[in-house]
Design a protein around this motif. Structure first.
Motif, mmCIF file in Angstrom:
data_model
loop_
_atom_site.group_PDB
_atom_site.id
_atom_site.type_symbol
_atom_site.label_atom_id
_atom_site.label_comp_id
_atom_site.label_asym_id
_atom_site.label_seq_id
_atom_site.Cartn_x
_atom_site.Cartn_y
_atom_site.Cartn_z
ATOM 1 N N SER A 140 7.043 11.039 3.263
ATOM 2 C CA SER A 140 5.838 10.350 3.712
ATOM 3 C C SER A 140 5.885 10.188 5.219
ATOM 4 C CB SER A 140 5.718 8.966 3.049
ATOM 5 O OG SER A 140 6.831 8.151 3.412
ATOM 6 N N VAL A 141 4.724 9.918 5.795
ATOM 7 C CA VAL A 141 4.632 9.613 7.233
ATOM 8 C C VAL A 141 3.768 8.373 7.391
ATOM 9 C CG1 VAL A 141 3.854 10.381 9.504
ATOM 10 C CG2 VAL A 141 4.879 12.030 7.925
ATOM 11 N N GLY A 142 4.381 7.291 7.851
ATOM 12 C CA GLY A 142 3.669 6.043 8.102
ATOM 13 C C GLY A 142 4.133 5.443 9.411
ATOM 14 N N LEU A 143 3.569 4.309 9.758
ATOM 15 C CA LEU A 143 3.902 3.663 11.027
ATOM 16 C C LEU A 143 5.151 2.802 10.867
ATOM 17 C CD1 LEU A 143 0.365 2.600 12.311
ATOM 18 C CD2 LEU A 143 1.670 4.684 12.808
ATOM 19 N N ASP A 144 6.204 3.185 11.547
ATOM 20 C CA ASP A 144 7.459 2.436 11.599
ATOM 21 C C ASP A 144 8.293 3.039 12.722
ATOM 22 O OD1 ASP A 144 9.308 0.527 11.000
ATOM 23 O OD2 ASP A 144 9.914 1.354 9.064
ATOM 24 N N HIS A 145 9.128 2.219 13.350
ATOM 25 C CA HIS A 145 9.982 2.683 14.449
ATOM 26 C C HIS A 145 9.159 3.342 15.561
ATOM 27 C CE1 HIS A 145 13.464 1.853 11.971
ATOM 28 N NE2 HIS A 145 12.992 2.622 11.023
ATOM 29 N N GLN A 146 7.980 2.760 15.862
ATOM 30 C CA GLN A 146 7.109 3.372 16.866
ATOM 31 C C GLN A 146 7.744 3.444 18.243
ATOM 32 O OE1 GLN A 146 6.098 1.279 14.381
ATOM 33 N NE2 GLN A 146 3.876 1.092 14.330
ATOM 34 N N ASP A 147 8.644 2.514 18.559
ATOM 35 C CA ASP A 147 9.291 2.541 19.875
ATOM 36 C C ASP A 147 10.083 3.826 20.080
ATOM 37 O OD1 ASP A 147 8.251 0.078 20.399
ATOM 38 O OD2 ASP A 147 10.091 -1.035 19.997
ATOM 39 N N ASP A 163 10.897 -6.107 15.178
ATOM 40 C CA ASP A 163 10.158 -4.895 15.515
ATOM 41 C C ASP A 163 9.308 -4.360 14.363
ATOM 42 O OD1 ASP A 163 12.313 -4.154 13.972
ATOM 43 O OD2 ASP A 163 12.795 -2.355 15.130
ATOM 44 N N LYS A 164 9.150 -5.133 13.302
ATOM 45 C CA LYS A 164 8.344 -4.705 12.157
ATOM 46 C C LYS A 164 6.966 -5.368 12.182
ATOM 47 C CE LYS A 164 11.826 -2.317 10.847
ATOM 48 N NZ LYS A 164 11.826 -0.857 11.106
ATOM 49 N N ASP A 165 6.015 -4.731 11.510
ATOM 50 C CA ASP A 165 4.650 -5.268 11.447
ATOM 51 C C ASP A 165 4.573 -6.327 10.346
ATOM 52 O OD1 ASP A 165 1.964 -5.783 11.565
ATOM 53 O OD2 ASP A 165 1.320 -3.794 10.862
ATOM 54 N N SER A 166 5.206 -7.469 10.604
ATOM 55 C CA SER A 166 5.243 -8.542 9.609
ATOM 56 C C SER A 166 3.849 -9.062 9.292
ATOM 57 C CB SER A 166 6.137 -9.678 10.101
ATOM 58 O OG SER A 166 7.442 -9.214 10.357
ATOM 59 N N LYS A 167 3.018 -9.154 10.302
ATOM 60 C CA LYS A 167 1.655 -9.646 10.078
ATOM 61 C C LYS A 167 0.904 -8.736 9.114
ATOM 62 C CE LYS A 167 1.315 -11.784 14.669
ATOM 63 N NZ LYS A 167 0.585 -11.791 15.963
ATOM 64 N N GLY A 168 1.042 -7.430 9.303
ATOM 65 C CA GLY A 168 0.362 -6.484 8.422
ATOM 66 C C GLY A 168 0.874 -6.551 6.998
ATOM 67 N N ILE A 169 2.195 -6.703 6.846
ATOM 68 C CA ILE A 169 2.791 -6.787 5.510
ATOM 69 C C ILE A 169 2.306 -8.032 4.779
ATOM 70 C CG2 ILE A 169 4.963 -7.082 4.253
ATOM 71 C CD1 ILE A 169 6.310 -5.459 6.507
ATOM 72 N N VAL A 170 2.361 -9.181 5.469
ATOM 73 C CA VAL A 170 1.996 -10.446 4.832
ATOM 74 C C VAL A 170 0.508 -10.482 4.485
ATOM 75 C CG1 VAL A 170 1.838 -12.942 5.161
ATOM 76 C CG2 VAL A 170 3.885 -11.705 5.929
ATOM 77 N N SER A 171 -0.333 -10.062 5.409
ATOM 78 C CA SER A 171 -1.778 -10.113 5.147
ATOM 79 C C SER A 171 -2.173 -9.189 4.007
ATOM 80 C CB SER A 171 -2.556 -9.747 6.425
ATOM 81 O OG SER A 171 -2.231 -8.439 6.848
ATOM 82 N N LEU A 172 -1.488 -8.050 3.875
ATOM 83 C CA LEU A 172 -1.798 -7.118 2.785
ATOM 84 C C LEU A 172 -1.368 -7.683 1.437
ATOM 85 C CD1 LEU A 172 -1.252 -3.276 2.900
ATOM 86 C CD2 LEU A 172 -0.671 -4.568 0.869
ATOM 87 N N LEU A 173 -0.164 -8.263 1.383
ATOM 88 C CA LEU A 173 0.367 -8.749 0.106
ATOM 89 C C LEU A 173 -0.156 -10.118 -0.290
ATOM 90 C CD1 LEU A 173 4.106 -7.612 0.388
ATOM 91 C CD2 LEU A 173 2.293 -6.568 -0.970
ATOM 92 N N ASP A 174 -0.714 -10.854 0.661
ATOM 93 C CA ASP A 174 -1.155 -12.217 0.359
ATOM 94 C C ASP A 174 -2.247 -12.259 -0.697
ATOM 95 O OD1 ASP A 174 -0.851 -15.082 1.066
ATOM 96 O OD2 ASP A 174 -2.967 -14.897 1.664
ATOM 97 N N LYS A 175 -2.959 -11.153 -0.865
ATOM 98 C CA LYS A 175 -4.012 -11.089 -1.888
ATOM 99 C C LYS A 175 -3.419 -11.170 -3.299
ATOM 100 C CE LYS A 175 -6.708 -7.924 1.062
ATOM 101 N NZ LYS A 175 -5.638 -7.714 2.055
ATOM 102 N N THR A 176 -2.144 -10.803 -3.419
ATOM 103 C CA THR A 176 -1.489 -10.765 -4.726
ATOM 104 C C THR A 176 -0.480 -11.889 -4.908
ATOM 105 O OG1 THR A 176 -1.697 -8.351 -4.659
ATOM 106 C CG2 THR A 176 -0.231 -9.259 -6.322
ATOM 107 N N GLY A 185 11.066 -7.632 2.722
ATOM 108 C CA GLY A 185 10.947 -7.690 4.166
ATOM 109 C C GLY A 185 11.989 -6.888 4.925
ATOM 110 N N SER A 186 13.144 -6.614 4.299
ATOM 111 C CA SER A 186 14.216 -5.936 5.023
ATOM 112 C C SER A 186 15.386 -5.653 4.090
ATOM 113 C CB SER A 186 14.688 -6.810 6.190
ATOM 114 O OG SER A 186 15.869 -6.314 6.767
ATOM 115 N N PHE A 187 16.176 -4.642 4.428
ATOM 116 C CA PHE A 187 17.455 -4.427 3.740
ATOM 117 C C PHE A 187 18.321 -5.672 3.891
ATOM 118 C CE2 PHE A 187 16.214 -0.010 3.991
ATOM 119 C CZ PHE A 187 16.843 0.593 2.914
ATOM 120 N N TYR A 188 18.300 -6.269 5.079
ATOM 121 C CA TYR A 188 19.099 -7.467 5.338
ATOM 122 C C TYR A 188 18.645 -8.628 4.460
ATOM 123 C CZ TYR A 188 20.498 -4.957 9.594
ATOM 124 O OH TYR A 188 20.984 -4.023 10.472
#
Length: 466
Positions: free
Chosen positions: A166-173, A365-378, A437-440
């Motif tokens: 797959s190709v998605g947005l991550d590690h943009q730096d 460095d992750k898009d936490s806002k995007g993750i939370v807003s997307l999943l908050d519906k569920t 949210g993370s492997f950690y």
């Protein structure tokens, strides 16, 4: 080349040494690692080598290929990263993690050839992993690319087949700000005149252009293999006519009530139809594994593919806790992964008919806002905590992310308090606590719960009575 002996007595000391060996954690480029690789004279590492790159789904696709190959009687060597609990998880030979002693021996070999070359932690461990696998000379080596592809240390190995999941947005730096730039980096694992399997219906122009320029045999999910259109009859028969596929990625496809018909292509060009049941593992990852192996000549029609894949449990990928099924763990750390996770959570709500509470933490460095807003519906409620790693969001930062993007959320100073809060909310037997949210994040929660259970039983972290 030769280096001064390093006084490392065990794996822990070696890993500590590696952490301070290079000036930066990430330093993309092949010159340094290729210099040492050639000096080590490792040469061929397996009968067939498959490189796997992608924003998400790399480890899952490798796990699927490993299971299928073992069912087909083939030996395997897998290199994966990062690990969740133990460093030894990074290399598996025929499904077995390598021992501390094996890793120490491999590190000593790399260091004896490193000379004055400065290697990052990942580059050093990649060389050690390739040395371990090469000594076993398995039928298949399945290698996970760490970051991007073109300049990743794993890309020093020549593949027989390349897979881009797959190709998605991550590690943009490091990889670029858009899918086209990131796709170009991942296309770097393709080889002129080689074979590549791509796991989405919408490959980037950069991947298509690189495949065309290098005369790569590119097989695309939804075009050359995939889920069959509803009008296609599922059957386990070989056919020469090109079937019609659904032009949807796994996260977009509706959850079926019955096994779905799929098709892949053999090395001789014939299409094979079979069926795959609904699982938490994306159908595109399963089909990438199937298609890649089929193109190497492995006769998958001789094994029960669906049953084999149904037995896979990938750590940290919608992993249900065996001791406490209320907990589910997922290392999803970008929006691309959260889209598929949202589908799984919706299915979980329908099945369990209880509340869903998320235990959440993330890196800066992750898009936490995007993750939370997307999943908050569920998700019904969120409980956040700051992880104990340098790059983690602070309590204040995490509070701001959840406060601005979640309907019902609370951030706690420690993981212990966050776990108590989540368990108080998810108090019904049908409720779910989703750790993400993370492997950690997954590693911290699993370690916390294991230690808590051990204390209640009067044993230490190794299960020894105290």
């Amino acid at each position: 080349m030769s280096s001064q002996p390093v006084p490392c007595k065990n794996l822990h000391e070696w890993l500590s040494f590696l952490e301070g060996l290079h000036t930066s954690e990430i330093d993309l480029g092949l010159d340094r690692v290729l210099t040492v690789f050639r000096d080590m004279n490792i040469g061929k590492i397996a009968g067939c080598v498959i490189l796997v790159a992608g924003t998400n789904g790399k480890g899952t696709t490798i796990a699927a290929m490993e299971a299928l190959l073992q069912s087909a009687g083939k030996s395997t060597g897998c290199y994966l990263s990062p690990h969740i609990h133990f460093f030894n998880e990074r290399v598996r030979i025929d499904g077995r993690n390598m021992s501390d002693e094996t890793w120490v021996e491999a590190f000593e070999r790399v260091e004896s050839h490193r000379g004055q070359v400065s290697l990052t932690y990942f580059e050093f461990t990649t060389l050690a992993a390739l040395f371990i696998i090469a000594r076993q000379m398995p039928d298949f080596a399945l290698l996970e690319v760490g970051l991007g592809g073109r300049l990743d240390a794993v890309n020093i190995v020549e593949p027989d087949v390349s897979v881009i999941t797959s190709v998605g947005l991550d590690h943009q730096d490091w990889l670029g700000e858009d899918r086209e730039s990131i796709g170009f980096e991942k296309a770097g694992i393709m080889r002129p005149g080689g074979v590549c399997v791509y796991g989405e219906v919408n490959p980037t122009k950069s991947i298509l252009q690189q495949a065309s320029a290098q005369n790569v045999d590119l097989r695309v999910f939804g075009r050359d293999f995939g889920v069959l259109d509803a009008d296609s009859e599922p059957a386990t028969e070989t056919m020469t006519d090109s079937p019609v596929f659904l032009a949807q990625n796994s996260a977009q496809q509706p959850i079926p009530d019955a096994p779905v018909p799929v098709s892949y292509q053999m090395a001789d060009g014939d299409f094979v139809r079979t069926v795959l049941s609904e699982q938490s593992i994306p159908v595109s990852n399963r089909l990438c594994a199937i298609q890649a192996l089929a193109l190497t000549g492995v006769r998958l029609d001789k094994i029960d593919i669906d049953h084999c894949l149904s037995l896979i449990s990938v750590p940290g990928r919608f992993e249900v806790d065996k001791n406490n099924p209320k907990y589910i763990y997922d290392v999803a750390h970008n929006v691309h992964a959260a889209e598929y996770l949202s589908r799984l959570l919706q299915a979980t709500r329908q099945r369990r008919r209880g509340k869903i509470v998320c235990l959440f933490s993330a890196l800066k460095d992750k898009d936490s806002k995007g993750i939370v807003s997307l999943l908050d519906k569920t998700v019904d409620s969120w409980a956040g905590w700051p992880m104990q790693v340098d790059r983690a969001l602070s309590l204040a930062q995490l509070t701001a992310v959840l406060g601005d993007n979640a309907t019902n959320a609370e951030c706690l100073p420690t993981l212990g308090e966050a776990v108590v809060r989540a368990e108080n909310i998810a108090c019904d037997r049908n409720d779910t606590i989703m750790v993400l949210g993370s492997f950690y994040a997954v590693a911290e929660v699993q370690s916390f719960l294991t230690n808590r259970a051990n204390r209640s039983r009067g044993v230490d972290e190794k299960g020894i009575e105290v």
